[in-house]
Design an enzyme around this catalytic site. Structure first.
Site, PDB file in Angstrom:
ATOM      1  N   ASP A  37       0.803  -1.090  -0.184  1.00  0.00           N
ATOM      2  CA  ASP A  37       0.054   0.014   0.014  1.00  0.00           C
ATOM      3  C   ASP A  37       0.999   1.293   0.091  1.00  0.00           C
ATOM      4  OD1 ASP A  37      -3.428   0.394   1.078  1.00  0.00           O
ATOM      5  OD2 ASP A  37      -2.055   2.180   1.042  1.00  0.00           O
ATOM      6  N   VAL A  61       1.766   0.597  -6.818  1.00  0.00           N
ATOM      7  CA  VAL A  61       1.494  -0.468  -7.835  1.00  0.00           C
ATOM      8  C   VAL A  61       1.531   0.107  -9.280  1.00  0.00           C
ATOM      9  CG1 VAL A  61      -0.238  -1.981  -6.464  1.00  0.00           C
ATOM     10  CG2 VAL A  61      -1.195  -0.061  -7.723  1.00  0.00           C
ATOM     11  N   SER A 139     -14.944  -3.692 -10.695  1.00  0.00           N
ATOM     12  CA  SER A 139     -16.048  -2.801  -9.988  1.00  0.00           C
ATOM     13  C   SER A 139     -17.342  -3.234 -10.893  1.00  0.00           C
ATOM     14  CB  SER A 139     -15.691  -1.422 -10.055  1.00  0.00           C
ATOM     15  OG  SER A 139     -17.002  -0.557  -9.863  1.00  0.00           O
ATOM     16  N   TYR A 152     -12.309   5.699 -14.726  1.00  0.00           N
ATOM     17  CA  TYR A 152     -12.329   4.451 -13.843  1.00  0.00           C
ATOM     18  C   TYR A 152     -13.362   3.356 -14.457  1.00  0.00           C
ATOM     19  CZ  TYR A 152     -13.671   2.335  -9.272  1.00  0.00           C
ATOM     20  OH  TYR A 152     -13.741   1.273  -8.351  1.00  0.00           O
ATOM     21  N   LYS A 156     -11.747  -0.327 -15.259  1.00  0.00           N
ATOM     22  CA  LYS A 156     -12.150  -1.414 -14.476  1.00  0.00           C
ATOM     23  C   LYS A 156     -12.673  -2.447 -15.424  1.00  0.00           C
ATOM     24  CE  LYS A 156     -11.621  -0.364 -10.070  1.00  0.00           C
ATOM     25  NZ  LYS A 156     -10.801  -1.214  -9.299  1.00  0.00           N
TER      26      LYS A 156
HETATM   27  N1  LIG Z   1     -15.826   0.689  -2.057  1.00  0.00           N
HETATM   28  C1  LIG Z   1     -16.680   0.560  -3.149  1.00  0.00           C
HETATM   29  O1  LIG Z   1     -18.004   0.689  -2.990  1.00  0.00           O
HETATM   30  C2  LIG Z   1     -15.987  -0.248  -4.309  1.00  0.00           C
HETATM   31  C3  LIG Z   1     -16.911  -0.343  -5.521  1.00  0.00           C
HETATM   32  C4  LIG Z   1     -16.166  -1.246  -6.511  1.00  0.00           C
HETATM   33  C5  LIG Z   1     -15.147  -1.336  -6.450  1.00  0.00           C
HETATM   34  N2  LIG Z   1     -14.220  -1.033  -5.568  1.00  0.00           N
HETATM   35  C6  LIG Z   1     -12.670  -1.179  -5.669  1.00  0.00           C
HETATM   36  O2  LIG Z   1     -12.341  -1.946  -4.718  1.00  0.00           O
HETATM   37  C7  LIG Z   1     -10.767  -1.614  -4.233  1.00  0.00           C
HETATM   38  C8  LIG Z   1     -10.767  -1.208  -2.743  1.00  0.00           C
HETATM   39  O3  LIG Z   1     -11.680   0.092  -2.722  1.00  0.00           O
HETATM   40  P1  LIG Z   1     -11.847   0.545  -1.289  1.00  0.00           P
HETATM   41  O4  LIG Z   1     -13.278   1.357  -1.311  1.00  0.00           O
HETATM   42  O5  LIG Z   1     -11.449  -0.525  -0.375  1.00  0.00           O
HETATM   43  O6  LIG Z   1     -10.650   1.649  -1.360  1.00  0.00           O
HETATM   44  P2  LIG Z   1     -10.009   2.559  -0.309  1.00  0.00           P
HETATM   45  O7  LIG Z   1      -9.939   3.954  -0.669  1.00  0.00           O
HETATM   46  O8  LIG Z   1     -10.639   2.268   1.129  1.00  0.00           O
HETATM   47  O9  LIG Z   1      -8.643   1.589  -0.184  1.00  0.00           O
HETATM   48  C9  LIG Z   1      -7.766   1.607  -1.251  1.00  0.00           C
HETATM   49  C10 LIG Z   1      -6.637   1.673  -0.825  1.00  0.00           C
HETATM   50  O10 LIG Z   1      -5.232   1.485  -1.889  1.00  0.00           O
HETATM   51  C11 LIG Z   1      -4.258   2.157  -1.530  1.00  0.00           C
HETATM   52  N3  LIG Z   1      -3.763   2.768  -2.885  1.00  0.00           N
HETATM   53  C12 LIG Z   1      -4.164   3.697  -3.720  1.00  0.00           C
HETATM   54  N4  LIG Z   1      -3.433   3.965  -4.553  1.00  0.00           N
HETATM   55  C13 LIG Z   1      -2.244   3.048  -4.672  1.00  0.00           C
HETATM   56  C14 LIG Z   1      -1.013   2.608  -5.179  1.00  0.00           C
HETATM   57  N5  LIG Z   1      -0.845   3.454  -6.372  1.00  0.00           N
HETATM   58  N6  LIG Z   1      -0.461   1.725  -5.070  1.00  0.00           N
HETATM   59  C15 LIG Z   1      -0.620   1.006  -3.680  1.00  0.00           C
HETATM   60  N7  LIG Z   1      -2.013   1.197  -2.935  1.00  0.00           N
HETATM   61  C16 LIG Z   1      -2.504   2.161  -3.486  1.00  0.00           C
HETATM   62  C17 LIG Z   1      -4.849   3.341  -0.815  1.00  0.00           C
HETATM   63  O11 LIG Z   1      -3.698   3.719  -0.056  1.00  0.00           O
HETATM   64  C18 LIG Z   1      -5.670   2.403   0.328  1.00  0.00           C
HETATM   65  O12 LIG Z   1      -5.279   1.851   1.377  1.00  0.00           O
HETATM   66  C19 LIG Z   1     -10.566  -0.388  -5.477  1.00  0.00           C
HETATM   67  O13 LIG Z   1      -9.837  -1.251  -6.412  1.00  0.00           O
HETATM   68  C20 LIG Z   1     -12.052  -0.112  -5.830  1.00  0.00           C
HETATM   69  O14 LIG Z   1     -11.835   0.689  -7.038  1.00  0.00           O
HETATM   70  C21 LIG Z   1     -14.641  -0.251  -4.514  1.00  0.00           C
END
Ligand SMILES: NC(=O)c1ccc[n+]([C@@H]2O[C@H](COP(=O)([O-])OP(=O)(O)OC[C@H]3O[C@@H](n4cnc5c(N)ncnc54)[C@H](O)[C@@H]3O)[C@@H](O)[C@H]2O)c1
Length: 257
Positions: A37, A61, A139, A152, A156
């Site tokens: 992270d 990443v 997503s 986005y 995705k």
């Molecule tokens: N929460 C939702 O409703 C939802 C819905 C669909 C998809 N997603 C996907 O699920 C995944 C997690 O989402 P979340 O809501 O838990 O997000 P979040 O923001 O709570 O957590 C995301 C984490 O990714 C880390 N991060 C960001 N950029 C980074 C990088 N370049 N390298 C390494 N780490 C990095 C951040 O520091 C954070 O800890 C994402 O891919 C998001 O697109 C989330």
């Protein structure tokens, strides 16, 4: 025996939301986990909580050398890599006609290139050890567009096809690759939705199960796809959205706060 005893896993985006829930479930079910992270501070807090079964590695990443180093940490520490969960994601949204090239690049690099680089290096190590399982978090927006989410949703959508391509290429190496498509999940990343009651309500009106998911309700399906119960499942996309895909997407532009 716990389900993931003696398995070594890598999780990106490990310090928050869905990634953190995946880490916690993996450790609870016996795995040894490397979490990558951007946030050193939150990785450290998680390590304090989880003890010796977890190691955090500050990783971006979108940077190949970082991803390579994260994977190497798993093999250096525990000798191999069995499971990978590519969860890191986020967005710089905006309508297509206003979106800057820099914002497009930042979003697509994070959600799509980040998964490409992760699968590339995880699979190299898994292949050498005879196989493994990869789960990419895409997503619902891979299937359903949202206003302002062009970069986005395109990224995705790309993750879903990258997953299918990787499944095709890596099957002969004993590596399964699947994706999970969450709908609305309550995490720090979606705080803006929950902080605006009318927006939140409009989202809930589209979700037949009538609520957002907790991160653990997405972690469970991720772990299923990585488990032996899914040993004949590869190249698939598992939608985890409370039925949202069957209803459509709200137009929240006029709803304010
Ligand atoms: N929460 C939702 O409703 C939802 C819905 C669909 C998809 N997603 C996907 O699920 C995944 C997690 O989402 P979340 O809501 O838990 O997000 P979040 O923001 O709570 O957590 C995301 C984490 O990714 C880390 N991060 C960001 N950029 C980074 C990088 N370049 N390298 C390494 N780490 C990095 C951040 O520091 C954070 O800890 C994402 O891919 C998001 O697109 C989330």
């Amino acid at each position: 025996m716990a389900r993931f005893d003696e398995r070594v896993a890598v999780v990106t985006g490990a310090a928050s939301g869905i990634g953190e829930a995946v880490v916690r479930r993996l450790v609870a079910e016996g795995a040894q986990v490397i979490g990558g992270d951007l946030s050193a501070e939150r990785l450290q807090a998680l390590a304090g909580d989880l003890g010796a079964a977890f190691r955090g590695v500050v990783t971006d990443v979108t940077v190949e050398s970082d991803v390579e180093a994260m994977v190497a940490t798993a093999t250096d520490a525990w000798g191999r890599l069995d499971l990978a969960f590519n969860v890191a994601g986020g967005a710089r949204p905006g309508p297509i006609v206003d979106l800057t090239e820099a914002d497009w690049d930042a979003t697509v690099d994070l959600v799509l290139k980040g998964v490409f680089l992760s699968v590339k290096h995880e699979a190299r190590v898994m292949r050498a050890a005879g196989g493994g399982a990869v789960v990419n978090v895409s997503s619902l927006n891979a299937h359903v567009p949202m206003r302002g989410g062009g970069s986005y949703a395109a990224g995705k959508g790309g993750v879903e096809m990258l997953t299918r391509t990787a499944a095709l290429e890596l099957a002969e190496d004993g590596i399964r690759v699947n994706s999970v498509l969450p709908g609305l999940v309550r995490t720090p990343g979606t705080a803006a939705v929950f902080d605006r009651p009318r927006v939140h309500e409009a989202f809930l009106a589209r979700i037949p199960l009538g609520r957002a998911a907790d991160p653990d309700e997405v972690a469970g399906p991720c772990l299923y796809l990585a488990s032996d119960d899914a040993r004949y499942v590869t190249g698939t996309a598992l939608v985890v959205d409370g039925g949202w895909e069957i209803t459509g997407y709200p137009d929240v532009r006029a709803l304010g706060s």
